[in-house]
Write an enzyme that holds these catalytic residues in place. Structure first.
Site, PDB file in Angstrom:
ATOM      1  N   LYS A 155      -0.511   4.788   4.609  1.00  0.00           N
ATOM      2  CA  LYS A 155      -1.312   3.801   5.344  1.00  0.00           C
ATOM      3  C   LYS A 155      -0.625   3.476   6.660  1.00  0.00           C
ATOM      4  O   LYS A 155       0.561   3.142   6.683  1.00  0.00           O
ATOM      5  CB  LYS A 155      -1.507   2.533   4.510  1.00  0.00           C
ATOM      6  CG  LYS A 155      -2.449   1.519   5.157  1.00  0.00           C
ATOM      7  CD  LYS A 155      -2.783   0.391   4.192  1.00  0.00           C
ATOM      8  CE  LYS A 155      -3.675  -0.663   4.841  1.00  0.00           C
ATOM      9  NZ  LYS A 155      -4.991  -0.123   5.227  1.00  0.00           N
ATOM     10  N   HIS A 202       0.833  -1.196   0.000  1.00  0.00           N
ATOM     11  CA  HIS A 202       0.000   0.000   0.000  1.00  0.00           C
ATOM     12  C   HIS A 202       0.870   1.249   0.000  1.00  0.00           C
ATOM     13  O   HIS A 202       2.081   1.182   0.210  1.00  0.00           O
ATOM     14  CB  HIS A 202      -0.934   0.017   1.217  1.00  0.00           C
ATOM     15  CG  HIS A 202      -2.089  -0.923   1.102  1.00  0.00           C
ATOM     16  ND1 HIS A 202      -1.995  -2.253   1.469  1.00  0.00           N
ATOM     17  CD2 HIS A 202      -3.362  -0.740   0.655  1.00  0.00           C
ATOM     18  CE1 HIS A 202      -3.165  -2.846   1.255  1.00  0.00           C
ATOM     19  NE2 HIS A 202      -4.012  -1.945   0.764  1.00  0.00           N
TER      20      HIS A 202
END
EC number: 1.17.1.8
Length: 240
Positions: free
Chosen positions: A139, A135
């Protein structure tokens, strides 16, 4: 459909844009800092949004969990993944009075990935399994809620499993019950989830790559459209 947004970060900003393109109306947002300027009315409690048909949540446990303890009666679509067990327990309790929907990943493609995994794991009992997710660098939680969901599928289908998050101090060979879990954070990666089955002289890899965050926003809107038509109960992609 009149929508209350819980949280107004990047995801619910997309929900707002895409929902309005579908001729839905955003009636307001619930945020922690109501003094900041928002393009919609702000509320502190779900029950205050009396015009809403449904609430869509992309927030965090600190904002969401106290709201779920309050007295309200409104269908809710929940996408917050931290404190998953607490959230699910509370939603199941609420489901006797209202329809509620939860998914750790609002992409229907990821739901399909779990179904593929359910078919593959029994066929590949002698294969080692490694899970990897990647990600963007903003995040904050790891591993992702989706990867945890993939592990749960494997755990339910194998006699014994042991999640392994770090091998740098390991000096023994891998055991077959190990499920390696790896997280990558960097750049603007929207979301990638990979399941590697490694056998003798062959590997099988199943991968889902999100190419835009719009898939998650559209998934939540679609779930909301269906949820408001359903009776009270706890819903996921499996039964909605």
């Amino acid at each position: 459909m009149k929508i209350l947004l819980i949280g107004y970060g990047a995801m619910n900003q997309r929900v707002a844009r895409l929902a309005e393109e579908k001729n839905h109306e955003i009636v307001g947002v619930i945020v922690r800092n109501s003094e900041k300027h928002y393009p919609y009315p702000t509320f502190e409690h779900i029950s205050e949004a009396t015009e809403a048909d449904v609430a869509i949540d992309f927030s965090n446990p600190e904002l969401l969990l106290p709201l779920l303890e309050e007295d309200f009666n409104l269908p809710v679509v929940i996408a917050t993944t931290g404190e998953k067990e607490q959230i699910i327990d509370k939603l199941k309790a609420l489901s006797t009075d209202m329809p509620v929907f939860f998914s750790a990943n609002m992409s229907y493609g990821v739901h399909a990935l779990t179904k593929i995994l359910e078919a593959a794991v029994p066929l590949l009992q002698d294969f080692d399994i490694e899970l990897t997710e990647a990600h963007h660098n903003k995040k904050v939680d790891a591993p992702s809620g989706t990867l945890v969901k993939l592990y749960d599928v494997i755990e339910s289908l194998r006699e014994t499993t042991t999640p392994v998050y770090d091998r740098h101090e390991t000096t023994e060979k891998r055991t077959q019950d190990e499920i390696g879990i790896h997280s990558i954070r960097g750049g603007t990666i929207v979301g990638e989830h990979d399941v590697l089955f490694a056998g003798t002289d062959e590997t099988i890899e199943i991968t889902h790559r999100a190419q835009s965050k719009d898939i998650f926003a559209n998934g939540a809107i679609s779930a909301a459209e269906k949820l408001v038509q359903n009776k009270n109960g706890y819903y996921t992609f499996d039964n909605l």
